[in-house]
Design an enzyme around this catalytic site. Structure first.
Site, mmCIF file in Angstrom:
data_model
loop_
_atom_site.group_PDB
_atom_site.id
_atom_site.type_symbol
_atom_site.label_atom_id
_atom_site.label_comp_id
_atom_site.label_asym_id
_atom_site.label_seq_id
_atom_site.Cartn_x
_atom_site.Cartn_y
_atom_site.Cartn_z
ATOM 1 C CB SER A 41 -6.183 9.288 6.443
ATOM 2 O OG SER A 41 -7.043 8.261 6.027
ATOM 3 C CG HIS A 197 -5.559 8.375 1.090
ATOM 4 N ND1 HIS A 197 -6.326 9.449 1.523
ATOM 5 C CD2 HIS A 197 -5.416 7.549 2.172
ATOM 6 C CE1 HIS A 197 -6.638 9.263 2.800
ATOM 7 N NE2 HIS A 197 -6.097 8.128 3.208
#
Length: 205
Positions: A41, A197
């Site tokens: 990320s 994610h």
């Protein structure tokens, strides 16, 4: 840890250029060479920025691994906005236990594994309200930079071995931004994992 994370200094500005420079200075200080770097990320954007850094020594980086993020300029997801608000609320409510913090966070994040991960940043001291180890104000202030990326397509590229890992249930890497990955990192490989994610927290048991 990166600046404003863990036990690292709480300093401004919170930009990818500065965070990548921190990593580069660390590598120079410790005489590192031929390293592999992995980031998820925001950390993935830092890793990409390091690979594209104009002062990157040619013998420093051999492998780049980026987990579920692309080199894009985009607004933060609503989930991220909600999590920042929840963290602000936890500090503002002058609570004293992890359980109380988890109750507030559960209003914004339903996955208990993700909540547990976020609450590892919680600092609990006897007879004192809980606080986060990370400076929420600086993170919130730096959000426009965190949403962005320091280089435009065609401005820089890195020809080393780059592995991008996409969460199959995540939209952070998608058909719209994969061409951007190819422009910045022409030798990249893209692999998918059956996860969201948050990686290991979303892998089905």
């Amino acid at each position: 840890d990166l600046r404003n994370h863990g036990s690292s200094p709480h300093i401004r500005p919170m930009t990818y250029t500065h965070m990548a420079a921190d990593v580069l200075n660390f590598c120079k200080k410790h005489s590192l060479r031929e390293i592999s770097i992995m980031g998820h990320s925001m950390g993935g954007k830092v890793a990409m920025t390091l690979a594209l850094h104009p002062e990157l020594p040619p013998n420093l980086l051999t492998d780049l691994i980026v987990s579920d993020i692309a080199p894009i300029r985009a607004r933060a997801s609503e989930d991220t906005v909600q999590l920042i608000r929840a963290m602000e609320k936890i500090e503002a409510n002058n609570i004293y236990t992890r359980k109380e913090a988890d109750e507030i966070l559960s209003e914004h994040e339903k996955d208990p594994n993700v909540r547990a991960f976020l609450l590892t940043n919680l600092e609990i001291k006897k007879a004192m309200p809980v606080k986060f180890k990370i400076p929420i104000g600086i993170l919130k202030e730096g959000r426009p930079e965190i949403e962005s990326f320091p280089y435009a397509p065609g401005e820089r590229s890195w020809d080393g071995h780059a592995l991008f890992i996409k969460g199959k249930k995540s939209k952070f890497i998608n058909r719209h931004n994969i061409p951007l990955i190819d422009r910045f990192f022409p030798q990249n490989q893209l692999q998918e994992l059956d996860t969201g994610h948050w990686g290991k927290f979303n892998i089905p048991s």
